[in-house]
Design a protein around this motif. Structure first.
Motif, PDB file in Angstrom:
ATOM      1  N   UNK B   1     -43.760 -68.205   7.901  1.00 42.08           N
ATOM      2  CA  UNK B   1     -44.189 -69.538   8.316  1.00 42.08           C
ATOM      3  C   UNK B   1     -45.318 -69.455   9.347  1.00 42.08           C
ATOM      4  N   UNK B   3     -47.136 -70.438  12.586  1.00 42.84           N
ATOM      5  CA  UNK B   3     -46.569 -70.950  13.820  1.00 42.84           C
ATOM      6  C   UNK B   3     -47.185 -72.300  14.170  1.00 42.84           C
ATOM      7  N   UNK B   6     -45.503 -74.848  20.040  1.00 42.03           N
ATOM      8  CA  UNK B   6     -44.210 -75.343  20.513  1.00 42.03           C
ATOM      9  C   UNK B   6     -44.264 -76.793  20.981  1.00 42.03           C
ATOM     10  N   UNK B   9     -44.251 -78.958  18.002  1.00 42.45           N
ATOM     11  CA  UNK B   9     -42.939 -78.930  17.357  1.00 42.45           C
ATOM     12  C   UNK B   9     -41.949 -79.804  18.113  1.00 42.45           C
ATOM     13  N   UNK B  10     -41.998 -79.718  19.431  1.00 41.88           N
ATOM     14  CA  UNK B  10     -41.091 -80.525  20.252  1.00 41.88           C
ATOM     15  C   UNK B  10     -41.354 -82.010  20.033  1.00 41.88           C
ATOM     16  N   UNK B  13     -39.869 -83.089  16.717  1.00 41.92           N
ATOM     17  CA  UNK B  13     -38.423 -83.278  16.848  1.00 41.92           C
ATOM     18  C   UNK B  13     -38.140 -84.640  17.461  1.00 41.92           C
ATOM     19  N   UNK B  14     -38.872 -84.929  18.527  1.00 43.79           N
ATOM     20  CA  UNK B  14     -38.670 -86.205  19.217  1.00 43.79           C
ATOM     21  C   UNK B  14     -38.906 -87.355  18.235  1.00 43.79           C
ATOM     22  N   UNK B  17     -36.086 -87.763  15.846  1.00 48.02           N
ATOM     23  CA  UNK B  17     -34.862 -88.236  16.489  1.00 48.02           C
ATOM     24  C   UNK B  17     -35.052 -89.581  17.162  1.00 48.02           C
ATOM     25  N   UNK B  41     -43.073 -78.922   7.829  1.00 49.64           N
ATOM     26  CA  UNK B  41     -42.144 -78.641   8.924  1.00 49.64           C
ATOM     27  C   UNK B  41     -41.304 -79.879   9.246  1.00 49.64           C
ATOM     28  N   UNK B  44     -38.595 -80.293   6.819  1.00 50.48           N
ATOM     29  CA  UNK B  44     -37.542 -79.330   7.068  1.00 50.48           C
ATOM     30  C   UNK B  44     -36.671 -79.765   8.267  1.00 50.48           C
ATOM     31  N   UNK B  45     -37.340 -80.290   9.273  1.00 48.78           N
ATOM     32  CA  UNK B  45     -36.608 -80.796  10.437  1.00 48.78           C
ATOM     33  C   UNK B  45     -35.635 -81.895  10.035  1.00 48.78           C
ATOM     34  N   UNK B  47     -34.377 -82.463   7.167  1.00 45.67           N
ATOM     35  CA  UNK B  47     -33.305 -81.869   6.368  1.00 45.67           C
ATOM     36  C   UNK B  47     -32.275 -81.195   7.257  1.00 45.67           C
ATOM     37  N   UNK B  48     -32.767 -80.444   8.230  1.00 40.79           N
ATOM     38  CA  UNK B  48     -31.855 -79.718   9.129  1.00 40.79           C
ATOM     39  C   UNK B  48     -30.996 -80.693   9.928  1.00 40.79           C
ATOM     40  N   UNK B  49     -31.649 -81.734  10.415  1.00 38.80           N
ATOM     41  CA  UNK B  49     -30.914 -82.741  11.190  1.00 38.80           C
ATOM     42  C   UNK B  49     -29.815 -83.356  10.333  1.00 38.80           C
ATOM     43  N   UNK B  51     -28.308 -82.015   7.789  1.00 37.90           N
ATOM     44  CA  UNK B  51     -27.247 -81.026   7.571  1.00 37.90           C
ATOM     45  C   UNK B  51     -26.281 -81.005   8.746  1.00 37.90           C
TER      46      UNK B  51
END
Lengths: 197, 764
Positions: B1, B3, B6, B9-10, B13-14, B17, B41, B44-45, B47-49, B51
């Motif tokens: 992947x 990079x 960060x 990425x943060x 996520x925010x 969510x 990405x 994927x986030x 999806x992960x959330x 799960x």
């Protein structure tokens, strides 16, 4: 009938209504158990810790600040923050005394857990895989993820509970999700392909 | 992947969510629209959330038995009505009573200590406005106020407003309540121990088996009573010492005839005091097991003169004990000090220090970064021209800010320090690796080579597991580069990593909570930390049974070494640095047999690291010193440092809610400490006196008191311990006494049982 708010229940309990306490336990036990487990791992300590939290609630329920009067949501937020903070402290006490964490992390980091066989073994049971990968995360990441995703606490609330800054909470969430996403690739891809909801 | 930054990425996520405002949402969505990589990405986030969120069902619940216990614990009276006596609730059966006087009234507690004698102790938490407090009995011989009502006695305070419940769980820690955690074990052990009495108490039910299958209604009061009772009985195969540790959690008084020798590893750590101080300042009582008495004592500066010739010297002081004693038997206090030689500046080896500094985002909190930078500047200005320093910073990755640079080149180092900026992740592994590479580059075999790792202890990039991370440390140690770790602005729970790293790296771990502490550990005491003068240091005290009846070591519970291993040089022990002092306190009961023989012999054994050729084993040294009876002086005229150590130890015992401190007066401790501070002012001690004052009310709220049942249980425990001791001493030697104690224990057991019955019968 709308269910009573946390603030109402707390007040009723203070006035001697024992069923109000039971309702509070019903409402909050799930997330507290989850939170405890995120820190302590699976085991009997979690229940003892959460029991301790409710004992403390029974014995000296928190006073809601006057600023939250008439605002059920703010009252609820205050109680939740209190419960999680007490829960967390109780976990830390337990953890410190039993040194459970290092033991569990050793187990989590054992070679079996690192073996790449995830795709074949775990597709059958996605939940188990998610649980396991969650367990493998460092405890601080796991804790914020559980609080955010399973206890549905906001970054701000988590920051208060864990004594970290909101920025740090964001980092931990981001880091945790990134690692989880990488490790759960097979599950994510399986889901995409199979179209399971 | 590929990079993704960060930061980005943060933010993603925010976004996923719902933690961003509308302006940021818009900006992020634009970014997503422009980048396939980000979109991937983000998917994927999400999806992960999803799960993780699916884990929620089914909701987790407490077990029925846990629910039942909670229900039992509920106060019967509305909490809004403070005049109601909470202790009439059924919770008393489990909790055995605890009350706290609010408003600073004199709180009288009827307590007994481990010596089987009853005494009344006054915990004088007296406000000046309460004249009755002054008349509170405090002499050991005063009769106990009646506790027939089951309520704690409040001397001279007619209707105290009681606020009770805050400290109840702590009773478990004192052994007053059997905690639910060892419930099953207790019942099982009880079943194995006393089947007859069990059956009687349980009215025919069997508890050993099938306990878990009982429904919540069947989890009867009897079973709970039984669990409580069993907690006070001896378990099969339990030694007196184990019994004591289980009942009360402290080192017991050892019978000198049984075990005249006490052996332990030297410990110069002080972290327990620093952490406790921080918690207390934040108005929290530190957890009992976090308070290590020896670390409290060792925090305070050395007062015994350093030896000039030998590496270590032993010094002792003997005075009457100022701790309370229940049976009027006078006790004595022995201090054993091991003081290390101070390596003079010109004699010390040059230093090659590699600082590895955590520059992650979390270091931004509470100005941790500024703290570290200030401390570094102070340190650099104190070093000698012969010393050299390198600086490595790490966050997402590691970066060498200065290679090994002679201190003369101050500007270069200052610039590197100024460049430290908190941002990003905590990639401790990268920091350590580059730190070690830098140290190896600058390695000077004639110098003291150290890597100094400063962090707030939360690794979240690269290897994050403390155990794994420690593995990177070990091989380098063999090349003569040791590792010291410093925790910055942390609380007690995230220290495992730094502790383990330092342990594996043969260095020490310290905590820095403010600039003063930073100056202390990084500047004032730094040389001692850097220059190890003795390795694997062990201490042994051998008492003369003809003169010392019983003794107890204060603290060092975790540092005990088997007596036979004192001369086993493969057994690892503690390290002592230049000028360090290790202090141990023993409380003694003397026999008063006239004798000119020494009271005790103190031995120290260590390895001298010196300058050894590679592969050679360090020479082992041993010294001994006799403690003569004639060396005793009154407490008031004993050395100031000794008196400080005793007061600090007493504070630690209060915080540990130690059974040995029950009945001691906190007020008296405060008075004596204030007196000491007047007599011989000293910074650390001044701070200690201030801490005592801050702590007084906090502590008052967590000290337990005892109702009738709780006292009966304590009495039973004491009896059980006595019986165990007599058994160990060889019951045959005094058969009648043993039988008498045994009989008394049976009676006491019946009494506890009757009290439990009575409370159960009482209307709720």
């Amino acid at each position: 009938m709308t269910p009573a708010s946390d603030g109402q229940l707390l007040q009723a309990f203070r006035a001697g209504d024992r069923s109000a306490f039971a309702a509070l336990v019903d409402r909050h036990q799930g997330v507290l158990l989850r939170h405890a487990r995120a820190i302590l791992g699976v085991g009997p300590d979690c229940e003892a810790v959460v029991q301790e939290v409710f004992l403390k609630l029974a014995q000296s329920p928190p006073l809601l600040p006057p600023s939250t009067d008439g605002d059920p949501q703010a009252q609820s937020a205050h109680l939740r923050a209190w419960l999680h903070t007490v829960n967390r402290n109780a976990c830390m006490d337990t953890q410190r005394s039993t040194r459970r964490r290092s033991l569990r992390e050793e187990q989590a980091a054992s070679p079996e857990a690192h073996d790449g066989g995830i795709a074949t073994v775990e597709q059958a049971d996605t939940r188990a895989a998610v649980e396991r990968e969650l367990e493998r995360l460092p405890v601080d990441q796991r804790e914020v993820l559980v609080l955010r995703l399973l206890a549905d606490r906001s970054y701000k609330e988590i920051a208060e509970i864990t004594g970290r800054s909101i920025g740090t909470v964001g980092w931990l969430v981001s880091e945790g999700l990134q690692q989880l996403g990488e490790r759960l690739k097979p599950q994510l891809e399986g889901r995409k392909a199979g179209g399971r909801a | 992947m590929n990079r993704i930054e960060p930061e980005v990425h943060a933010r993603l996520c925010a976004l996923a969510l719902g933690e961003v405002d509308s302006a940021e949402r818009l900006a992020l969505e634009q970014q997503l629209a422009q980048s396939a990589e980000l979109r991937e990405e983000y998917a994927r986030l999400e999806g992960t959330i999803a799960l993780v969120r699916e884990l929620e069902a089914p909701p987790q619940q407490l077990s029925p038995s846990a629910r039942e216990e909670l229900q039992q614990a509920l106060p019967k009276a509305p909490l809004n009505a403070p005049t109601r006596r909470w202790w009439n609730s059924s919770w008393t059966r489990l909790a055995a009573g605890l009350t706290i006087a609010v408003g600073g009234a004199a709180l009288l507690v009827r307590l007994q200590d481990s010596t089987y004698g009853t005494r009344v102790a006054s915990l004088e938490m007296a406000a000046p406005a309460s004249p009755s407090a002054a008349s509170a009995p405090s002499s050991p011989s005063s009769p106990a106020p009646s506790t027939a009502s089951g309520a704690p006695v409040m001397a001279g305070v007619p209707a105290p407003a009681t606020h009770s419940l805050d400290a109840l769980p702590k009773l478990a820690g004192l052994g007053y309540v059997s905690s639910s955690r060892d419930w099953d074990a207790t019942v099982a052990a009880g079943a194995a121990l006393a089947p007859d009495s069990l059956a009687a108490g349980a009215e025919g039910q069997s508890f050993g088996a099938g306990f878990g299958e009982l429904s919540q209604d069947e989890l009867s009061d009897q079973q709970k009573d039984l669990s409580l009772l069993m907690g006070g009985l001896r378990r099969p195969g339990e030694s007196p010492r184990e019994l004591f540790l289980r009942f009360w959690g402290d080192n017991p008084f050892e019978q000198t005839v049984l075990d005249p020798i006490s052996t332990f590893a030297a410990d110069v750590d002080t972290a327990s005091y620093t952490l406790a101080r921080r918690l207390l300042v934040e108005r929290q009582v530190p957890p009992r097991e976090q308070v290590r008495t020896e670390e409290f004592i060792n925090y305070f500066p050395a007062d015994v003169p350093a030896p000039t010739g030998d590496t270590l010297r032993i010094a002792t002081d003997l005075t009457p004990s100022r701790f309370g004693s229940g049976d009027g038997k006078p006790r004595w206090m022995l201090r054993v000090v091991l003081r290390g030689r101070e390596m003079p500046q010109h004699e010390r080896k040059p230093l090659r220090l590699t600082f590895v500094i955590d520059c992650s985002g979390s270091m931004e909190r509470e100005q941790r970064m500024e703290l570290v930078k200030d401390a570094l500047r102070m340190l650099v200005s104190q070093l000698d021209p012969q010393d050299a320093v390198a600086i490595v910073a790490f966050s997402d990755s590691a970066q060498q800010l200065a290679p090994m640079t002679p201190v003369i080149n101050k500007a270069r180092l200052e610039a590197a320090i100024d460049a430290l900026q908190p941002k990003g992740w905590t990639h401790s592994e990268a920091g350590l690796r580059l730190g070690y590479a830098t140290a190896l580059e600058g390695l000077d075999t004639r110098a003291t080579n150290r890597v100094i790792f400063l962090s707030d202890g939360v690794a979240n990039r690269g290897i994050t597991d403390p155990e794994e991370l420690s593995k990177t440390v070990q091989p380098i140690r063999e090349r003569g580069i040791l590792l010291n770790t410093f925790g910055v602005g942390m609380t007690s729970h995230n220290d495992a990593l730094l502790e383990q790293l330092a342990d594996k790296g043969d260095g020490q771990c310290h905590y820095i909570d403010d600039l003063r502490e930073a100056r202390r550990v990084l500047v004032e005491r730094f040389m001692g930390t850097m220059e190890t003068i003795a390795r694997d240091v062990k201490l042994q005290v051998e008492f003369d049974p003809a003169q010392v009846e019983r003794y107890r070591l204060l603290g060092y519970e975790n540092r005990a070494i088997a007596d036979v291993d004192f001369r086993n040089d493969r057994v690892d022990a503690g390290e002592i640095g230049s000028g360090h002092q290790v202090t141990a306190l023993y409380e003694l009961e003397r026999t008063f047999a006239a004798s000119d023989r020494p009271l005790a012999t103190v031995r120290a054994r260590w390895k001298d690291p010196g300058r050894l050729p590679a592969g050679a084993s360090a020479p082992v040294r041993e010294v001994a010193q006799l403690v003569s009876t004639g060396s005793a002086v009154p407490f008031e005229t004993s050395p100031v440092g000794y008196r400080r150590a005793v007061l600090v130890a007493q504070f630690a015992e209060f915080l540990r809610r130690s059974v040995h401190a029950r009945g001691d007066s906190f007020e008296e401790l405060m008075r004596e400490a204030a007196r000491m501070e007047q007599e011989a002012p000293q910074t650390e001690f001044l701070e200690f006196v201030a801490l005592l004052e801050r702590t007084r009310d906090l502590l008052a709220r967590t000290l337990p008191s005892c109702d009738e049942l709780c006292e009966a249980l304590e009495e039973l425990k004491r009896g059980q311990y006595r019986q165990a001791e007599l058994e160990a001493l060889g019951a045959g030697r005094d058969g009648t006494l043993f039988e008498q104690v045994q009989r008394e224990n049976k009676l006491q057991e019946a009494k506890v049982r009757a009290l439990l019955e009575r409370q159960r019968a009482a209307p709720r």
